[in-house]
Design an enzyme around this catalytic site. Structure first.
Site, PDB file in Angstrom:
ATOM      1  N   HIS A  21      25.681  37.701  38.365  1.00 46.48           N
ATOM      2  CA  HIS A  21      26.406  37.075  37.255  1.00 46.48           C
ATOM      3  C   HIS A  21      25.458  36.643  36.131  1.00 46.48           C
ATOM      4  O   HIS A  21      25.902  36.433  35.012  1.00 46.48           O
ATOM      5  CB  HIS A  21      27.148  35.819  37.740  1.00 46.48           C
ATOM      6  CG  HIS A  21      28.578  36.055  38.142  1.00 46.48           C
ATOM      7  ND1 HIS A  21      29.458  36.798  37.398  1.00 46.48           N
ATOM      8  CD2 HIS A  21      29.298  35.587  39.205  1.00 46.48           C
ATOM      9  CE1 HIS A  21      30.647  36.790  37.983  1.00 46.48           C
ATOM     10  NE2 HIS A  21      30.581  36.074  39.089  1.00 46.48           N
ATOM     11  N   GLU A  51      33.652  25.730  36.235  1.00 46.10           N
ATOM     12  CA  GLU A  51      34.572  26.841  36.013  1.00 46.10           C
ATOM     13  C   GLU A  51      35.890  26.491  36.683  1.00 46.10           C
ATOM     14  O   GLU A  51      35.862  26.000  37.816  1.00 46.10           O
ATOM     15  CB  GLU A  51      34.029  28.148  36.618  1.00 46.10           C
ATOM     16  CG  GLU A  51      34.925  29.330  36.258  1.00 46.10           C
ATOM     17  CD  GLU A  51      34.381  30.692  36.720  1.00 46.10           C
ATOM     18  OE1 GLU A  51      33.376  30.730  37.449  1.00 46.10           O
ATOM     19  OE2 GLU A  51      34.994  31.685  36.347  1.00 46.10           O
ATOM     20  N   GLU A  55      34.222  39.239  36.602  1.00 45.93           N
ATOM     21  CA  GLU A  55      34.389  39.250  38.061  1.00 45.93           C
ATOM     22  C   GLU A  55      34.520  40.664  38.623  1.00 45.93           C
ATOM     23  O   GLU A  55      33.896  40.991  39.637  1.00 45.93           O
ATOM     24  CB  GLU A  55      35.571  38.373  38.477  1.00 45.93           C
ATOM     25  CG  GLU A  55      35.383  36.884  38.173  1.00 45.93           C
ATOM     26  CD  GLU A  55      34.110  36.287  38.760  1.00 45.93           C
ATOM     27  OE1 GLU A  55      33.461  36.930  39.610  1.00 45.93           O
ATOM     28  OE2 GLU A  55      33.745  35.160  38.343  1.00 45.93           O
ATOM     29  N   GLU A  88      26.371  36.041  42.905  1.00 44.39           N
ATOM     30  CA  GLU A  88      26.080  34.950  41.953  1.00 44.39           C
ATOM     31  C   GLU A  88      24.854  35.295  41.118  1.00 44.39           C
ATOM     32  O   GLU A  88      24.816  35.034  39.920  1.00 44.39           O
ATOM     33  CB  GLU A  88      25.866  33.619  42.687  1.00 44.39           C
ATOM     34  CG  GLU A  88      27.016  33.185  43.596  1.00 44.39           C
ATOM     35  CD  GLU A  88      28.383  33.236  42.972  1.00 44.39           C
ATOM     36  OE1 GLU A  88      28.489  33.053  41.740  1.00 44.39           O
ATOM     37  OE2 GLU A  88      29.366  33.500  43.694  1.00 44.39           O
ATOM     38  N   GLU A 141      28.079  30.548  39.720  1.00 44.07           N
ATOM     39  CA  GLU A 141      26.921  31.150  39.064  1.00 44.07           C
ATOM     40  C   GLU A 141      26.338  30.343  37.919  1.00 44.07           C
ATOM     41  O   GLU A 141      25.726  30.937  37.003  1.00 44.07           O
ATOM     42  CB  GLU A 141      27.339  32.528  38.534  1.00 44.07           C
ATOM     43  CG  GLU A 141      28.320  32.513  37.339  1.00 44.07           C
ATOM     44  CD  GLU A 141      29.790  32.665  37.695  1.00 44.07           C
ATOM     45  OE1 GLU A 141      30.150  32.342  38.853  1.00 44.07           O
ATOM     46  OE2 GLU A 141      30.585  33.090  36.841  1.00 44.07           O
ATOM     47  N   ASN A 142      26.434  29.014  37.901  1.00 44.59           N
ATOM     48  CA  ASN A 142      25.881  28.207  36.809  1.00 44.59           C
ATOM     49  C   ASN A 142      24.478  28.696  36.439  1.00 44.59           C
ATOM     50  O   ASN A 142      23.665  28.983  37.305  1.00 44.59           O
ATOM     51  CB  ASN A 142      25.777  26.746  37.243  1.00 44.59           C
ATOM     52  CG  ASN A 142      26.996  26.285  37.989  1.00 44.59           C
ATOM     53  OD1 ASN A 142      28.087  26.280  37.442  1.00 44.59           O
ATOM     54  ND2 ASN A 142      26.825  25.932  39.259  1.00 44.59           N
ATOM     55  N   GLY A 157      33.644  29.950  47.072  1.00 43.84           N
ATOM     56  CA  GLY A 157      32.457  30.389  47.794  1.00 43.84           C
ATOM     57  C   GLY A 157      31.168  29.899  47.147  1.00 43.84           C
ATOM     58  O   GLY A 157      30.305  29.313  47.801  1.00 43.84           O
TER      59      GLY A 157
HETATM   60  N1  0A1 Z   1      32.833  32.348  39.394  1.00 42.77           N
HETATM   61  C1  0A1 Z   1      32.644  32.124  40.791  1.00 42.77           C
HETATM   62  C2  0A1 Z   1      33.804  31.667  41.562  1.00 42.77           C
HETATM   63  C3  0A1 Z   1      34.383  30.356  41.231  1.00 42.77           C
HETATM   64  C4  0A1 Z   1      35.525  30.305  40.481  1.00 42.77           C
HETATM   65  C5  0A1 Z   1      36.186  29.135  40.257  1.00 42.77           C
HETATM   66  C6  0A1 Z   1      35.666  28.010  40.808  1.00 42.77           C
HETATM   67  O1  0A1 Z   1      36.345  26.854  40.641  1.00 42.77           O
HETATM   68  C7  0A1 Z   1      37.637  26.944  40.172  1.00 42.77           C
HETATM   69  C8  0A1 Z   1      34.517  28.030  41.574  1.00 42.77           C
HETATM   70  C9  0A1 Z   1      33.876  29.218  41.768  1.00 42.77           C
HETATM   71  C10 0A1 Z   1      32.297  33.442  41.432  1.00 42.77           C
HETATM   72  O2  0A1 Z   1      32.886  34.458  41.100  1.00 42.77           O
HETATM   73  O3  0A1 Z   1      31.459  33.461  42.286  1.00 42.77           O
HETATM   74 ZN    ZN Z   2      32.062  36.005  40.507  1.00 42.28          ZN
END
Ligand code: 0A1
Ligand code: ZN
Length: 850
Positions: free
Chosen positions: A294, A122, A313, A291, A257-258, A254
Site C-alpha cells: 500500500h 481509515e 484495495e 500493507e 497501512e498508515n 486485519g
Molecule cells: N486499508 C486496510 C484495511 C482497513 C480498512 C478499514 C479499517 O477501519 C475501518 C481498518 C483497516 C487494508 O486494506 O489493509
Molecule cells: Zn488494503
C-alpha cells in the site's frame, strides 16, 4: 431506531474541497480520559473553487478553542463538524480539542488497547481526533509532537527530535488524514534494517507488548521479502528512513497501512510455531506484504473519494496475491483464492448486499470494505492483465506511477493509463466496475469435420438497483485435450464481448475435451452440461492445475447434490478417483489436500438454490458426513500408512512444502478419527510441539465428541495467550454438531474470558457460529437469536464490527419460509433497537430490503 433519516452520499455529487492544505502541525497531550489535541493548519483558498464554504469534519470532540491567524473565532459547531467564516487569502487555522481515548470502544480515532494509545483513521476516523477536512483528496505534509509518559511515542514519517516525555515526527510525503497514525505505549521492539536497491538504509521495527518479542521474527522476514519483491517486480522502493509496525490486540480489521507506521491486529503479525498454525503463518506473510505494498498503491497514489476504494484495495490485493504465488505455490494460491472468492464474494454478489466494485452511493463507507471491493476488485485487475498481456500491464502500471505519484485518483485515471499505453478502448471493460452481480456463462459445443466450436452466452442476474446488465468483456482461457489426455491446443484466451458468441478451432482429428476457464480467468459462474466421466478425465489429465482441481471439485459437488436431492449413495466413480488421488505420492501434498477438502456447505446451499431447490442445511451436513464416512471406510487399509507417511518429522518449519504436507496429514487424520474414534488424534495431541498439529488434533477430537480432556489441557496451557485462546473459543463452536452449536456458543459468551470489547474474541465465537452452517441454521432459530442478541449488545460499543457480522444473515432468502421468518424477526428486532448505529442500520436494511 437509528437516527431519523440516514444520509446517503452519492458519487455523482463529488466536489473538490475549496481549500488547499499546505501544512499540518499537531500536538498531542496524552491522557486516557482527556487527551488534548492542538492543531495548526495552513489553508490556501483555491482560486477556481466551486465550493467556498469552509467546513471541517469533527465528531465527538470537545472544542476548547479556535483561532484564525491568531485571533479567536466562534465557529458553528454541529455533531458532524464545524463551519466558519474565513479569509479569502491564505490563513492559519488553530484549534484545541479534548477527546477521551479510554472510553472509545468503537476503536476508531484515538483509542486505548491494553493500556497503549493507538489510532485507526481509515476511513473517516481522523474527524474523531481533531477538526479537519477528513476526505482522501485533501493531502498534506504532517508534523506531529507527542507528549506523554509512555516509553515509546510513534507517528508517521521520520523521527525528528525527542526528549524525556515527548517526541516529534515529520512526514515529508503529502497524505490524506486517513493515513495518519499515532502510537504511545510501553512497548518493546524487534529491530532490523533494510538497504533499498538505490542504497538507502531503512530502520525496521516491529513494536509489541513486553512478552511478545519472541513472535516477531517471522513478520520481520516477511517485511524484508516484501520490500525486495516490490523492488524486483514493480520497481518500487521504500521512501522513508524508518518503517514501523505495531501489534495491537483490539482492532476492527486485519491491519492498516498508515504511512511509515503500519498498525496490525496482533493476530495478523505475531507468529511462533507453538502458538500459530500454518494458515496463520501464510496469512501473516500476505497481510504484511499487503500493507507494505500500500505504500505505493494507496499512499503515494491514493483515492480521490471513498467510491474509488477498489483503486487501492483491488490493486493491492492483486499485488499481494502475486507475491504469495511467487513465495509459495502459484497453483495452490490460485485454488485457495477461488475457494475464498466463491465462499465470500459470490455469496455477497448473489444476495441483497450485492454492489458494484465501484459503488455509486453509500450511507456508511465502513460497510464497503467488502469481498467485492477487495477480492473481486483484484480479479478485475487480473482480467485486465490477461487481456492486455504481461508486458503491456507492466508498462501501463509504470505509467500510472509516473503520471499520478502524489495524487488522489479515480478508476477513470487507472483505466486511462491502460488506454494510453496500449491503445485499447476499455469502455466495455469498465462495466466490471459499474455493474454488480456475477455473470453466468452458458457453454455449448459442437464438433464436425475437424472443427470444434464453443458457443458462449453471457448474462448477469438482477442485483439491487440494477435490474438489467450489458454484456461485459470476459477473458475465457481455454485449452483442448485429445482423447488420450494429451493437450492438442494450449491455453488460448477467448475474448467474449457479446451476449452470445462462438469460437472455432480447426484441424482437429477427433472431438476434443475442452478445459474451459483455465486458472479461473474470470470471476463468473460457468454453466455447462458435462458428465462425471469427463470430469474424471480432466481430473486425471488437465495440464492446468486449477482446472484439474476444479474437475474434482465439481465431482465432489455433484456427488453431494445427488445425495441431498435423491438420497443417492456417494458416487462410486468419484470415490474411486479420490481414493487413487489421495494415495498418489507423485502429486503435490498441498494439491492432494485441496482435492480432499469438501466443497463448503454454503457453496452447496448456493448451488442448490441456483438450481431451483430450497437448500436444507441439515441435509447438506448429513451428506457431507456420510460422504466422509464412506471415504474413510473405502480407505480403511491405507489410512494408517498414509497418516504415517504424511506426518512431518523434525523441527517445525513454516515453509509451503511442509505446510502442504501437514494440511494433507490433518485431512487424513480427520478421516482416520472416523475409524479409530480419536486414538491417533489423541496421540498426535500429546506429541505435538507446534500449534498446527495441536490444533488439528484437538479439532478432530472435538468433532468426534471425545476431546474434553484435551480441550481442558489446551485451556490450561494457553489461557494466558489471547490469540491462542481465540482458537480455543472458535474450535468449540466450529466443531460442534449442528444441534449443539448455538448452545456451545451461548455458553462461551458467559465464559470469564469472553470479551465483547475485543473484536477477535467476538469473531472467534460469533464468526464460528455463522460459519457452522448447519448449526447456525439449526431448526428453531436459536442460532439466529443468539447472534442477534450479541449484535445488539455489541452495537452500542462497536458499530463497525457489529455491522460486518450482520452479513451472516445475507443469504437468508435461500432458505425455507420457516427459516426466513425466523431470520426476518431477528433482523427486525435489531433494526428496532434504540440508538442503533448508522453502520448496523444500513446493513440490516439492505439485507431486509435488497
Ligand atoms: N486499508 C486496510 C484495511 C482497513 C480498512 C478499514 C479499517 O477501519 C475501518 C481498518 C483497516 C487494508 O486494506 O489493509
Ligand atoms: Zn488494503
Amino acid at each position: 431506531m437509528a437516527e431519523a433519516t440516514p444520509q446517503t452520499i452519492y458519487l455523482k455529487d463529488y466536489t473538490p474541497f475549496g481549500y488547499q492544505v499546505d501544512e499540518v502541525h499537531l500536538t498531542f497531550h496524552l491522557s486516557p480520559k482527556a487527551t488534548r489535541v492542538v492543531s495548526r493548519i495552513e489553508f490556501t483558498p483555491k482560486p477556481d473553487a466551486v465550493e467556498r464554504s469552509f467546513f471541517l469534519h469533527g465528531e465527538q470532540l470537545k472544542l476548547i478553542a479556535a483561532k484564525i491567524d491568531g485571533q479567536p473565532v466562534s465557529p458553528d459547531v454541529t455533531a458532524q463538524g464545524l463551519t466558519c467564516d474565513v479569509p479569502s487569502t491564505p490563513f492559519v487555522w488553530e484549534s484545541e480539542v479534548e477527546i477521551s481515548p479510554v472510553t472509545n470502544t468503537a476503536l476508531e480515532g484515538l483509542y486505548m488497547s491494553n493500556g497503549m494509545y493507538c489510532t485507526q483513521c481509515e476511513a473517516e476516523g481522523f474527524r474523531k481526533i481533531t477538526y479537519y477536512p477528513d476526505r482522501p483528496d485533501v493531502m498534506s505534509t504532517f508534523t506531529v509532537r507527542i507528549e506523554g509518559d509512555e516509553k515509546v511515542l510513534l507517528s508517521n514519517g521520520n523521527p525528528t527530535d525527542s526528549g524525556e516525555g515527548w517526541a516529534e515526527w515529520h512526514d515529508p510525503w503529502p497524505k490524506p488524514a486517513y493515513l495518519f497514525a499515532l502510537v504511545a505505549g510501553d512497548l518493546v521492539n524487534h529491530p532490523d534494517s533494510f538497504t533499498t536497491a538505490s542504497g538507502q538504509d531503512v530502520e525496521l521495527n516491529i513494536w509489541v507488548r513486553p512478552g511478545d518479542e519472541g513472535k516477531c521474527a517471522f513478520g520481520m522476514e516477511a517485511l524484508k521479502k516484501s520490500m525486495t519483491w516490490d523492488e524486483q517486480v514493480y520497481g518500487l522502493e521504500y521512501d522513508l528512513d524508518i518503517f514501523n509496525i505495531v501489534a495491537v490486540d483490539d482492532f476492527n480489521m486485519g491491519a492498516m497501512e498508515n504511512k511509515g507506521l503500519n498498525i496490525f491486529n496482533s493476530s495478523c503479525v505475531l507468529a511462533s510455531p507453538e502458538t500459530s498454525t500454518d494458515a496463520n503463518f501464510e496469512r501473516i506473510e500476505a497481510i504484511i506484504a499487503h500493507e507494505y505494498f500500500h505504500n505505493w498503491t494507496g499512499n503515494r497514489i491514493t483515492c480521490r473519494d471513498w467510491f474509488q476504494l477498489c483503486l487501492k484495495e483491488g490493486l493491492t490485493v492483486y499485488r499481494d496475491s502475486q507475491f504469495t504465488s511467487d513465495m509459495r505455490s502459484a497453483s495452490v494460491k490460485r485454488i485457495s483464492d477461488v475457494i475464498d472468492l466463491r465462499g465470500r464474494q459470490f455469496a455477497e454478489d448473489n444476495g441483497p448486499l450485492a454492489h458494484q466494485v465501484r459503488p455509486e452511493s453509500f450511507q456508511e463507507i465502513n460497510n464497503f470494505y467488502t469481498a467485492t471491493i477487495y477480492e473481486k476488485g483484484a480479479e478485475v485487475i487480473g482480467m485486465l492483465k490477461r487481456l492486455v498481456g504481461d508486458e503491456a500491464y507492466a508498462k501501463a502500471v509504470a505509467l500510472y506511477f509516473e503520471r499520478h505519484d502524489g495524487q488522489a485518483c479515480t478508476i477513470e485515471d487507472w483505466l486511462q493509463v491502460f488506454e494510453d499505453s496500449t491503445g485499447r478502448d476499455l469502455s466495455q471493460f469498465s462495466k466490471w466496475y459499474s455493474q454488480a452481480g456475477t455473470p453466468r456463462i452458458k457453454v455449448t459445443d459442437d464438433y464436425s469435420d475437424g472443427t470444434y466450436t464453443l458457443t458462449l452466452e453471457q448474462s448477469t442476474p438482477p442485483t439491487p438497483g440494477q435490474p438489467d446488465k450489458d454484456p461485459r468483456v470476459i477473458p475465457v482461457a481455454v485449452g483442448l485435450l485429445g482423447q488420450n489426455g494429451d493437450e492438442v491446443r494450449g491455453t488460448e484466451v477467448l475474448e467474449l464481448t457479446e451476449a452470445k458468441q462462438s469460437f472455432s478451432f480447426d484441424g482437429l482429428a477427433s472431438k476434443p475435451v475442452p478445459s474451459i476457464l483455465r486458472e479461473f480467468s474470470a470471476p463468473i459462474i460457468m454453466e455447462r452440461e458435462s458428465t462425471n466421466a469427463e470430469r474424471a478425465f480432466l481430473l486425471a489429465h488437465d495440464s492446468d492445475s486449477f482446472n484439474r482441481w476444479e474437475a474434482g471439485n465439481t465431482l465432489a459437488k455433484e456427488a453431494r447434490v445427488a445425495m441431498v436431492l435423491d438420497a443417492a449413495a456417494p458416487d462410486a466413480d468419484y470415490l474411486d478417483a479420490l481414493t487413487k488421488l489421495v494415495r498418489d505420492d507423485s502429486l503435490d501434498p498441498a494439491f492432494r489436500a485441496l482435492v480432499l477438502s469438501p466443497p463448503s456447505q454454503s457453496d452447496l446451499a448456493q448451488t442448490l438454490f441456483e438450481r431451483g431447490h430450497t437448500p436444507d442445511p441439515q441435509a447438506i451436513y448429513d451428506a457431507a458426513e456420510t460422504f466422509a464416512q464412506t471415504l474413510a471406510e473405502a480407505l480403511t487399509d491405507s489410512l494408517p500408512r498414509l497418516y504415517a507417511d504424511t506426518t512431518v518429522q523434525g523441527a517445525y518449519s513454516s515453509d509451503a512444502e511442509s505446510a502442504g504436507k501437514r494440511d494433507l496429514n490433518a485431512r487424513i487424520l480427520s478421516l482416520l478419527t472416523r475409524l479409530d474414534g480419536g486414538e491417533a488424534a489423541a496421540r498426535q495431541y500429546d506429541a505435538a510441539d507446534n500449534m498446527t498439529q495441536q490444533n488439528a488434533a484437538l479439532a478432530c477430537l472435538l468433532k468426534a465428541e471425545n476431546g474434553e480432556a484435551q480441550s481442558q489441557a489446551f485451556y490450561d496451557q494457553w489461557q494466558g495467550d489471547r490469540l491462542v485462546m481465540d482458537k480455543w473459543f472458535g474450535l468449540q463452536v466450529a466443531c460442534s454438531a449442528p444441534k449443539k452449536a448455538a448452545s456451545a456458543a451461548a455458553n462461551l459468551t458467559e465464559h470469564a474470558l469472553f470479551d465483547l470489547k475485543n473484536p477477535n474474541r467476538f469473531r472467534a465465537v460469533m464468526g464460528a457460529l455463522a460459519m457452522n452452517q448447519a448449526g447456525f441454521h439449526y431448526e428453531g432459530g436459536a442460532g439466529y437469536q443468539l447472534l442477534a442478541d450479541n449484535l445488539i449488545a455489541l452495537d452500542a460499543l462497536n458499530p463497525q464490527t457489529t455491522a460486518r457480522m450482520c452479513s451472516a444473515f445475507q443469504t437468508w432468502k435461500r432458505y425455507d419460509s420457516t427459516r426466513q421468518e425466523l431470520i426476518r424477526a431477528q433482523l427486525e428486532r435489531i433494526s428496532a433497537t434504540d440508538n442503533l448505529s448508522r453502520d448496523t442500520n444500513e446493513m440490516v436494511s439492505r439485507i431486509l430490503n435488497g
